[in-house]
Write a protein that holds these residues in place. Sequence first.
Motif, short mmCIF file in Angstrom:
data_model
loop_
_atom_site.label_atom_id
_atom_site.label_comp_id
_atom_site.label_asym_id
_atom_site.label_seq_id
_atom_site.Cartn_x
_atom_site.Cartn_y
_atom_site.Cartn_z
N ILE A 62 0.83 -1.20 0.00
CA ILE A 62 0.00 0.00 0.00
C ILE A 62 0.87 1.26 0.00
CG2 ILE A 62 -1.59 1.37 1.41
CD1 ILE A 62 -2.90 -1.37 2.20
N GLU A 63 1.89 1.29 0.84
CA GLU A 63 2.79 2.45 0.89
C GLU A 63 3.36 2.76 -0.49
OE1 GLU A 63 7.24 3.63 2.55
OE2 GLU A 63 6.26 1.81 3.31
N HIS A 64 3.86 1.76 -1.15
CA HIS A 64 4.53 2.01 -2.43
C HIS A 64 3.55 2.18 -3.58
CE1 HIS A 64 8.30 0.55 -0.30
NE2 HIS A 64 8.34 1.86 -0.43
N LEU A 65 2.36 1.60 -3.49
CA LEU A 65 1.34 1.91 -4.50
C LEU A 65 0.94 3.38 -4.40
CD1 LEU A 65 -1.04 -1.21 -4.38
CD2 LEU A 65 0.70 -0.67 -6.11
N ALA A 105 -6.17 -11.56 5.47
CA ALA A 105 -5.69 -10.41 4.69
C ALA A 105 -6.77 -9.35 4.61
CB ALA A 105 -5.25 -10.86 3.30
N ASP A 106 -8.02 -9.78 4.38
CA ASP A 106 -9.14 -8.83 4.37
C ASP A 106 -9.25 -8.10 5.70
OD1 ASP A 106 -10.00 -9.45 1.75
OD2 ASP A 106 -11.16 -11.15 2.49
N GLU A 107 -9.11 -8.85 6.79
CA GLU A 107 -9.25 -8.28 8.13
C GLU A 107 -8.09 -7.34 8.48
OE1 GLU A 107 -9.57 -11.67 10.71
OE2 GLU A 107 -11.28 -12.46 9.59
N GLU A 143 -7.84 -7.32 -3.36
CA GLU A 143 -7.53 -8.04 -4.60
C GLU A 143 -6.49 -7.27 -5.42
OE1 GLU A 143 -10.67 -7.52 -3.47
OE2 GLU A 143 -11.12 -9.59 -2.93
N GLN A 144 -6.62 -5.95 -5.50
CA GLN A 144 -5.64 -5.15 -6.23
C GLN A 144 -4.27 -5.20 -5.54
OE1 GLN A 144 -7.91 -1.51 -6.12
NE2 GLN A 144 -8.35 -1.64 -8.32
N VAL A 145 -4.27 -5.12 -4.23
CA VAL A 145 -3.01 -5.14 -3.48
C VAL A 145 -2.29 -6.47 -3.72
CG1 VAL A 145 -2.01 -5.13 -1.16
CG2 VAL A 145 -3.77 -3.46 -1.76
N LEU A 146 -3.03 -7.56 -3.80
CA LEU A 146 -2.42 -8.88 -3.98
C LEU A 146 -2.10 -9.21 -5.43
CD1 LEU A 146 -4.65 -10.95 -1.53
CD2 LEU A 146 -2.29 -10.18 -1.14
N TRP A 151 -1.45 -2.31 -11.24
CA TRP A 151 -0.69 -1.12 -10.82
C TRP A 151 -1.61 0.10 -10.92
CZ3 TRP A 151 3.97 -2.06 -8.76
CH2 TRP A 151 4.57 -3.28 -9.07
N PRO A 152 -1.53 1.05 -10.00
CA PRO A 152 -2.33 2.27 -10.12
C PRO A 152 -1.72 3.17 -11.19
CG PRO A 152 -0.90 2.47 -8.23
CD PRO A 152 -0.71 1.06 -8.78
N ALA A 153 -2.54 3.96 -11.82
CA ALA A 153 -2.04 4.95 -12.77
C ALA A 153 -1.39 6.09 -12.00
CB ALA A 153 -3.19 5.47 -13.64
N SER A 154 -0.27 6.55 -12.49
CA SER A 154 0.40 7.69 -11.87
C SER A 154 -0.43 8.94 -12.14
CB SER A 154 1.79 7.87 -12.47
OG SER A 154 2.33 9.12 -12.10
N ARG A 155 -0.59 9.75 -11.14
CA ARG A 155 -1.31 11.01 -11.29
C ARG A 155 -0.47 12.04 -12.06
NH1 ARG A 155 -6.12 11.50 -7.46
NH2 ARG A 155 -6.35 9.32 -6.97
#
Length: 159
Positions: A62-65, A105-107, A143-146, A151-155
């Motif tokens: 999460i930090e690096h995403l 993981a969800d929790e 699900e996205q994290v795993l 990958w998220p789009a860069s802003r």
Amino acid sequence: MGHTAKHDEDFYAWTQDQAARLRDAAAAGANVPVDWENLAEEIESVGRRDVDRVASHLSRVIEHLLKLEFSPAASPHGGWRMSVRNARGRLGRILAHSPSLRRRADEEMDWAWKMGRANAVDGLAEDGLRDADLPTACPYTVEQVLDEEWWPASRHGLE
């Protein structure tokens, strides 16, 4: 007790099952000089370490995403992608050895979000970003994290 979890199929479930069975044996008055309760707690703690590892790796992803999505700086992106890839790989190994941890993981996502976001805020301060520049609620699903392909789009249009 019902179904017995198998050590080599789901380690975490096995630790929880075995701890419960030790407590049952102690309650039944098993006449063996064993410290049943402490033994059960130790076996449970082995399983809890895997839960902690899952939460830690989720937090790192999460930090690096967040950094990949929000940072205007191009140079550290490769390192952040590598960090995400490594943490996802470790998560995949843990979950393969203990499939029942997928529910955990969800929790653990709330804690992972708080820690990952706080670390991203600290790191992104170097880029001039503030706490208010990041979302207050986690924009990523577990699900996205795993997902090793997501990958998220860069802003800022960076790769």
